[in-house]
Write an enzyme that holds these catalytic residues in place. Structure first.
Site, mmCIF file in Angstrom:
data_model
loop_
_atom_site.group_PDB
_atom_site.id
_atom_site.type_symbol
_atom_site.label_atom_id
_atom_site.label_comp_id
_atom_site.label_asym_id
_atom_site.label_seq_id
_atom_site.Cartn_x
_atom_site.Cartn_y
_atom_site.Cartn_z
ATOM 1 N N ASP A 49 15.324 -10.692 -15.251
ATOM 2 C CA ASP A 49 14.590 -11.855 -14.729
ATOM 3 C C ASP A 49 15.013 -13.121 -15.488
ATOM 4 O O ASP A 49 14.608 -14.234 -15.140
ATOM 5 C CB ASP A 49 13.073 -11.642 -14.741
ATOM 6 C CG ASP A 49 12.512 -11.404 -16.130
ATOM 7 O OD1 ASP A 49 13.304 -11.294 -17.097
ATOM 8 O OD2 ASP A 49 11.272 -11.326 -16.257
ATOM 9 N N SER A 50 15.897 -12.958 -16.482
ATOM 10 C CA SER A 50 16.531 -14.121 -17.107
ATOM 11 C C SER A 50 17.275 -14.941 -16.059
ATOM 12 O O SER A 50 17.621 -16.100 -16.301
ATOM 13 C CB SER A 50 17.506 -13.672 -18.213
ATOM 14 O OG SER A 50 18.381 -12.672 -17.728
ATOM 15 N N ASP A 88 14.834 -5.902 -13.088
ATOM 16 C CA ASP A 88 13.585 -6.277 -13.763
ATOM 17 C C ASP A 88 12.445 -6.443 -12.770
ATOM 18 O O ASP A 88 12.611 -7.054 -11.709
ATOM 19 C CB ASP A 88 13.768 -7.635 -14.453
ATOM 20 C CG ASP A 88 13.863 -7.522 -15.956
ATOM 21 O OD1 ASP A 88 13.401 -6.506 -16.525
ATOM 22 O OD2 ASP A 88 14.405 -8.465 -16.575
ATOM 23 N N LYS A 118 12.880 -2.226 -14.783
ATOM 24 C CA LYS A 118 12.472 -2.470 -16.175
ATOM 25 C C LYS A 118 11.140 -3.199 -16.165
ATOM 26 O O LYS A 118 10.928 -4.115 -15.357
ATOM 27 C CB LYS A 118 13.524 -3.285 -16.925
ATOM 28 C CG LYS A 118 13.081 -3.632 -18.354
ATOM 29 C CD LYS A 118 14.239 -4.054 -19.240
ATOM 30 C CE LYS A 118 14.724 -5.455 -19.038
ATOM 31 N NZ LYS A 118 13.701 -6.512 -19.255
ATOM 32 N N GLU A 120 8.373 -5.098 -18.810
ATOM 33 C CA GLU A 120 8.035 -5.578 -20.158
ATOM 34 C C GLU A 120 6.722 -4.901 -20.535
ATOM 35 O O GLU A 120 5.666 -5.217 -19.976
ATOM 36 C CB GLU A 120 7.929 -7.099 -20.160
ATOM 37 C CG GLU A 120 9.290 -7.729 -20.045
ATOM 38 C CD GLU A 120 9.310 -9.219 -20.312
ATOM 39 O OE1 GLU A 120 8.311 -9.771 -20.824
ATOM 40 O OE2 GLU A 120 10.337 -9.835 -19.995
ATOM 41 N N GLU A 187 13.720 -6.258 -28.103
ATOM 42 C CA GLU A 187 14.216 -7.643 -28.187
ATOM 43 C C GLU A 187 13.587 -8.384 -29.377
ATOM 44 O O GLU A 187 12.369 -8.322 -29.594
ATOM 45 C CB GLU A 187 13.865 -8.396 -26.884
ATOM 46 C CG GLU A 187 14.331 -9.855 -26.924
ATOM 47 C CD GLU A 187 14.351 -10.550 -25.566
ATOM 48 O OE1 GLU A 187 14.081 -9.900 -24.546
ATOM 49 O OE2 GLU A 187 14.635 -11.768 -25.565
#
Ligand code: KIV
Length: 273
Positions: A49-50, A88, A118, A120, A187
């Site tokens: 999602d970056s 993501d 993915k 978070e 991270e």
């Protein structure tokens, strides 16, 4: 019954089997040409999602939508054929409850063809991870600095600096593993914590700003290629594509203004009968 198509891509088993072995090579991609270039070299391609910050110019990943992840996920799947592709789950697509998480994860898998999602994963997400894995969705966790939580944390800050924070990050990693995650991104944490987590869990850890102690590494591709003026401390620049792009665009602009482009070689002529 239809013939089973051969699976050429790496699978979740290949990724899980890398624990403690040769480090996993992972990069982000958001489009087909970039995915095609990195595909032969990568174990995992993450449609992160970056993309919101790197491609769409957003100030954080919080504004990223399901539609953006689907569009970029589809492009990356078209451009690659051997790497394991993870997409993501964006902010707001899984936190409410397990049903919301499953509906959105299933949509990502069905509409992109990706092999895993993915999440978070704060401690609250363990229930979602378990629910997804039981229903056929492989999940990669993500602990330490969680960019979707920057508004609570107060910025992109390394995590695990105090005893309490270290315990929390370790507990989140173990919770993701116990819930069935096949790997975890770590991270923005110090080396000793990354090492402790990597020893404590039986699934591969993939570090970004988390030292060489992890089972694999991931970077945002545009950061390591040198597309931006500034990169975080943990990024090594393997290229200077910004300078290359600037030089090419300057050359084009100068040629157009001086009427040097297009020239005879780039011009169609009517062929004589
Ligand atoms: O969104 C992303 O690119 C990520 C990586 C930085 C791990 O989550």
């Amino acid at each position: 019954m239809s013939k089973q198509t051969e699976i050429r891509r790496k699978t979740v088993r290949d990724i899980a089997a890398a624990k403690g072995g040769q480090p996993l090579v992972c990069l982000t991609a958001y489009d087909a040409p970039m995915a095609e270039i990195m595909d032969p070299h990568c174990d995992v391609i993450l449609v992160g999602d970056s993309v919101g910050m790197v491609v769409h110019g957003l100030p954080s990943t919080v504004g990223v939508t399901m539609e953006m992840m689907i569009l970029h996920g589809q492009a990356v799947m078209r451009g690659s054929d051997q790497a394991f592709v993870v997409v993501d789950m964006p902010f707001g697509s899984y936190e409410t409850n397990a049903d919301q998480a499953f509906l959105n994860a299933a949509r990502l898998m069905q509409e992109t063809g990706c092999q895993a999602v993915k999440i978070e994963s704060g401690a609250y997400a363990a229930h979602q991870i378990e629910h997804l894995v039981e229903r056929g969705v492989p999940v990669m966790g993500h602990v330490g600095l969680r960019p979707q939580a920057i508004n609570v944390v107060g910025g992109f800050k390394a995590q695990g600096r105090t005893g309490g924070e270290r315990d929390r990050v370790m507990a989140e990693a173990k919770a993701a593993e116990n819930a069935g995650a096949f790997a975890i991104v770590i991270e923005g944490v110090a080396e000793d914590l990354a090492e402790e987590i990597t020893r404590a869990v039986a699934i591969p850890t993939i570090g970004i700003g988390a030292s060489a102690a992890c089972d694999g590494q991931i970077l945002v591709t545009q950061d390591m290629l040198g597309l931006f003026d500034w990169t975080p401390k943990f990024v090594r620049r393997y290229g200077d594509v910004r300078a290359g792009i600037e030089k090419s665009i300057e050359g084009y602009a100068a040629d157009v203004r001086a009427r040097r482009f297009p020239g005879a070689a780039e011009t169609y002529k009517l062929s004589k009968p």
